[in-house]
Design an enzyme around this catalytic site. Sequence first.
Site, mmCIF file in Angstrom:
data_model
loop_
_atom_site.group_PDB
_atom_site.id
_atom_site.type_symbol
_atom_site.label_atom_id
_atom_site.label_comp_id
_atom_site.label_asym_id
_atom_site.label_seq_id
_atom_site.Cartn_x
_atom_site.Cartn_y
_atom_site.Cartn_z
ATOM 1 N N ARG A 96 0.821 -1.222 0.000
ATOM 2 C CA ARG A 96 0.000 0.000 0.000
ATOM 3 C C ARG A 96 0.850 1.266 0.000
ATOM 4 O O ARG A 96 0.462 2.281 -0.598
ATOM 5 C CB ARG A 96 -0.947 -0.007 1.203
ATOM 6 C CG ARG A 96 -2.121 -0.938 0.958
ATOM 7 C CD ARG A 96 -3.055 -0.981 2.132
ATOM 8 N NE ARG A 96 -4.319 -1.593 1.762
ATOM 9 C CZ ARG A 96 -5.165 -2.131 2.626
ATOM 10 N NH1 ARG A 96 -4.897 -2.145 3.907
ATOM 11 N NH2 ARG A 96 -6.296 -2.655 2.199
ATOM 12 N N LYS B 173 -16.317 -17.431 4.783
ATOM 13 C CA LYS B 173 -17.780 -17.560 4.863
ATOM 14 C C LYS B 173 -18.499 -17.263 3.553
ATOM 15 O O LYS B 173 -18.189 -16.288 2.883
ATOM 16 C CB LYS B 173 -18.312 -16.567 5.906
ATOM 17 C CG LYS B 173 -17.951 -16.924 7.317
ATOM 18 C CD LYS B 173 -18.574 -15.889 8.218
ATOM 19 C CE LYS B 173 -18.215 -16.127 9.668
ATOM 20 N NZ LYS B 173 -18.527 -14.938 10.464
ATOM 21 N N GLY C 154 -7.177 -8.304 0.212
ATOM 22 C CA GLY C 154 -7.270 -9.185 1.367
ATOM 23 C C GLY C 154 -6.253 -10.316 1.377
ATOM 24 O O GLY C 154 -5.108 -10.147 0.943
ATOM 25 N N GLY D 160 -12.242 -5.205 0.846
ATOM 26 C CA GLY D 160 -13.651 -4.866 1.090
ATOM 27 C C GLY D 160 -14.176 -3.910 0.037
ATOM 28 O O GLY D 160 -15.276 -4.082 -0.494
HETATM 29 P P1 AMP Z 1 -11.829 -14.250 4.009
HETATM 30 O O1 AMP Z 1 -11.403 -13.079 4.843
HETATM 31 O O2 AMP Z 1 -13.285 -14.471 3.972
HETATM 32 O O3 AMP Z 1 -11.213 -14.189 2.623
HETATM 33 O O4 AMP Z 1 -11.265 -15.546 4.735
HETATM 34 C C1 AMP Z 1 -9.910 -15.790 4.895
HETATM 35 C C2 AMP Z 1 -9.699 -16.769 6.001
HETATM 36 O O5 AMP Z 1 -10.364 -17.989 5.704
HETATM 37 C C3 AMP Z 1 -8.233 -17.108 6.177
HETATM 38 O O6 AMP Z 1 -7.820 -16.680 7.454
HETATM 39 C C4 AMP Z 1 -8.181 -18.624 6.055
HETATM 40 O O7 AMP Z 1 -7.345 -19.238 7.002
HETATM 41 C C5 AMP Z 1 -9.621 -19.029 6.290
HETATM 42 N N1 AMP Z 1 -9.926 -20.337 5.678
HETATM 43 C C6 AMP Z 1 -9.734 -20.677 4.391
HETATM 44 N N2 AMP Z 1 -10.056 -21.962 4.194
HETATM 45 C C7 AMP Z 1 -10.462 -22.461 5.362
HETATM 46 C C8 AMP Z 1 -10.931 -23.736 5.805
HETATM 47 N N3 AMP Z 1 -11.035 -24.765 4.948
HETATM 48 N N4 AMP Z 1 -11.284 -23.867 7.095
HETATM 49 C C9 AMP Z 1 -11.171 -22.845 7.948
HETATM 50 N N5 AMP Z 1 -10.738 -21.611 7.608
HETATM 51 C C10 AMP Z 1 -10.382 -21.414 6.332
#
Ligand code: AMP
Length: 397
Positions: free
Chosen positions: A36, A200, A353, A376
């Site tokens: 950044r 999620k 991210g 985001g």
């Molecule tokens: P996000 O911020 O929604 O892109 O999520 C990223 C996070 O999802 C990271 O910290 C990863 O460690 C977590 N993640 C990815 N795959 C998995 C999984 N199979 N089980 C649990 N956490 C996960």
Amino acid sequence: MKLARIQDLNLTGKKVFLRLDLNVPIKAGKIQDMTRIVEAVPTIKFILEQTQKLVITSHLGRPKGAPNPDYSLEPVGAALAEILGREVVLLSDFTNTSVSRMLDRLEPTQFLLLENLRFHPGEEKNDPAFAARLVEGIDIYINDAFGAAHRAHASVAACAERFSSENRAAGLLIQKEVEVLEEIMKSPKAPYSVVMGGAKVSDKIEVMLSLINRCNDLIVGGAMAYTFLKYKGIDVGASRVEADKMDLVAAIFKNAEQRRVNIHLPQDHVCAKSFDQNADAISVSSANIPEGLMGLDIGPKTQEHYAKILKGSNTIFWNGPMGVFEWPAFAKGSFSIAEAMAQSSAKTIVGGGDSVSAVNKAGLAAKMFHISTGGGASLEYLEGKTLPGLKLLQARA
Ligand code: AMP
């Protein structure tokens, strides 16, 4: 969206307020990722070529409206000073000291940086009085903080509102980010693949529904893939599942069918018995996961399948890791996406991210067409939302 551009303003000798996103990861006073800061430099240099009277501002982390040395911009100021070859003047008390007056006192070898804006509750509250104090006596407002464009905070919204449309504009980075996102929203070159991963489904449902309108293939990984697999009636063992979000998954499948978008789900996995950094990695060579195991990364068959689709694509957008990439035993899936993107001749866009960290960890950042500085913000932009920070930077009709 057509933005008012910094290139169209006359900045000669003017006092310029510049909002940047210098929110970089810092551990024990050391900057972990310079992206950044490096991306902010062209706009800073552009301004300094025309005027010395520049004040740089940013937030850093979430200090919750109070001063906290852990969130000081001091290391960022030092990094900027080195890049710019100037001395940094870090102003902590800018609510009692006039920023404008500080600019008058600045030596030509110096630049002014305000301490973390979020040390003041007025920033996140979009407080007009706080904004008025910040920009009192300032001639020009420039926003180049793409990563903060989706937040209606004082330095992004209330400050901008205090300038007439001839005296406010977007910096070079925001222009570049918007141009790339605009292109993949309106006229992506097919075949267009979207890779979605992360924690999620519920966080990314809106953007997936929006991207399905344009893409040809939707590749799913990360924890969210297990909610998709469960919906399909596949055993997911002890993997993370959002059981109450099946209706969202159903909506994605329905839209994808209508738009003839192919959804790709993991066919094999790297699992563990517990969610633990030191847990043994266990390969599961089928889509079904045995009881007691949780999927923490995509397996080799899936990696190969996803790579093949990506290599045949002309446009690729990636957001969210394929597994728990922070732990080496579960990082291969995310690295395989970064590698396939690097090898493909497609226009490759990494949507901020954790996917950016994965690309950096894989050492492949230079091979991507565009790496967004705002996770985001880029997702909200692709959802079709009007970002508060960008709304105030629109060009006059
Ligand atoms: P996000 O911020 O929604 O892109 O999520 C990223 C996070 O999802 C990271 O910290 C990863 O460690 C977590 N993640 C990815 N795959 C998995 C999984 N199979 N089980 C649990 N956490 C996960």
